[in-house]
Design a protein around this motif. Sequence first.
Motif, PDB file in Angstrom:
ATOM      1  N   ARG A 116      74.356 167.287 117.967  1.00 20.91           N
ATOM      2  CA  ARG A 116      73.331 168.102 118.616  1.00 20.91           C
ATOM      3  C   ARG A 116      72.657 169.047 117.637  1.00 20.91           C
ATOM      4  O   ARG A 116      71.441 169.242 117.680  1.00 20.91           O
ATOM      5  N   THR A 117      73.436 169.671 116.748  1.00 20.06           N
ATOM      6  CA  THR A 117      72.918 170.762 115.920  1.00 20.06           C
ATOM      7  C   THR A 117      72.583 170.377 114.490  1.00 20.06           C
ATOM      8  O   THR A 117      71.704 170.977 113.866  1.00 20.06           O
ATOM      9  N   ASN A 142      68.202 181.274 125.304  1.00 26.09           N
ATOM     10  CA  ASN A 142      68.480 180.676 124.000  1.00 26.09           C
ATOM     11  C   ASN A 142      69.937 180.254 123.899  1.00 26.09           C
ATOM     12  O   ASN A 142      70.832 181.007 124.297  1.00 26.09           O
ATOM     13  N   ARG A 180      61.271 172.304 113.560  1.00 21.86           N
ATOM     14  CA  ARG A 180      61.240 172.450 115.019  1.00 21.86           C
ATOM     15  C   ARG A 180      60.804 171.176 115.713  1.00 21.86           C
ATOM     16  O   ARG A 180      59.969 170.430 115.218  1.00 21.86           O
ATOM     17  N   SER A 207      63.629 173.249 119.893  1.00 28.77           N
ATOM     18  CA  SER A 207      64.884 173.130 119.140  1.00 28.77           C
ATOM     19  C   SER A 207      64.569 173.330 117.665  1.00 28.77           C
ATOM     20  O   SER A 207      63.638 172.713 117.133  1.00 28.77           O
ATOM     21  N   TYR A 220      71.126 176.849 114.295  1.00 29.14           N
ATOM     22  CA  TYR A 220      70.490 175.892 115.199  1.00 29.14           C
ATOM     23  C   TYR A 220      70.279 176.607 116.519  1.00 29.14           C
ATOM     24  O   TYR A 220      71.213 177.222 117.065  1.00 29.14           O
ATOM     25  N   THR A 221      69.068 176.561 117.029  1.00 31.00           N
ATOM     26  CA  THR A 221      68.768 177.213 118.304  1.00 31.00           C
ATOM     27  C   THR A 221      67.981 176.281 119.207  1.00 31.00           C
ATOM     28  O   THR A 221      67.044 175.616 118.758  1.00 31.00           O
ATOM     29  N   GLN A 222      68.368 176.255 120.470  1.00 28.57           N
ATOM     30  CA  GLN A 222      67.562 175.618 121.500  1.00 28.57           C
ATOM     31  C   GLN A 222      67.035 176.733 122.394  1.00 28.57           C
ATOM     32  O   GLN A 222      67.796 177.440 123.047  1.00 28.57           O
ATOM     33  N   ARG A 224      64.726 177.794 125.507  1.00 30.85           N
ATOM     34  CA  ARG A 224      64.230 177.193 126.742  1.00 30.85           C
ATOM     35  C   ARG A 224      63.323 178.206 127.465  1.00 30.85           C
ATOM     36  O   ARG A 224      63.759 179.279 127.857  1.00 30.85           O
TER      37      ARG A 224
END
Length: 241
Positions: A116-117, A142, A180, A207, A220-222, A224
Amino acid sequence: MPKAKYAEIYKDLKSKIETGEYEFQELLPSENNLIHIYGCSRNTIRRAVSTLVTDGYVQTMQGKGVRNIFQPTLRTSFTIGGIESFKESAIRNHQTPKTKVLHFAEITADKKISVRTGFPVGSKLYYLQRLHYLDGKALIINHNYFLKSVVTDLTMEIAEDSIYEYLENVLHISIVTSKRIMTVEKMTEIDEKYLELGDCNCLAVVSSQTYNSDGIMFEYTQSRHRPDYFRFQDNATRRFL
């Protein structure tokens, strides 16, 4: 590593543009005047101005000077080409920010988290869920992963203020590059629980993988976003072959 002089000048000029000290379409002081104002070299001024050009704040005109082309938007906007913290973007949009930490943990990346990251399996990470408010509305959630070996001694108190301020001003880390991907995704139970979504059943999702000056991915950030409050802006120039 201390911030370069040009970055301080860039930040000051950017603030003066955003607050209206330099009005839309007004020419900035001449290069010679800026050198005198900031007590620096010509190259330092040119680098600061070049960064303002890249970020869409000014336009250079040969033989005429540097013109302010910045206009504030009516809706919240986030930058594509630049790297801004939530706090910085809120201030730029003349809004009041607030951050609440929903979850804070120290974890080890397994295969699922690694996929994922992008962090290698076995990486020691901080994992945070943070709820961001703008002018009292819960609009962004986040999911943050930070590499512990770089982002040392992170706390909930820091996370509720500004992690990037902590990285730059306390740990003296240079934040250089962020890759991104932007998508639209269906809301999750966490989104529905914490965000003021109204009639929305999907979110704009950004992301990002962020790197320091040593080329190490430390975050790593998602992120939303409630879609009706989501707007990304960029400054594009045409490249001629």
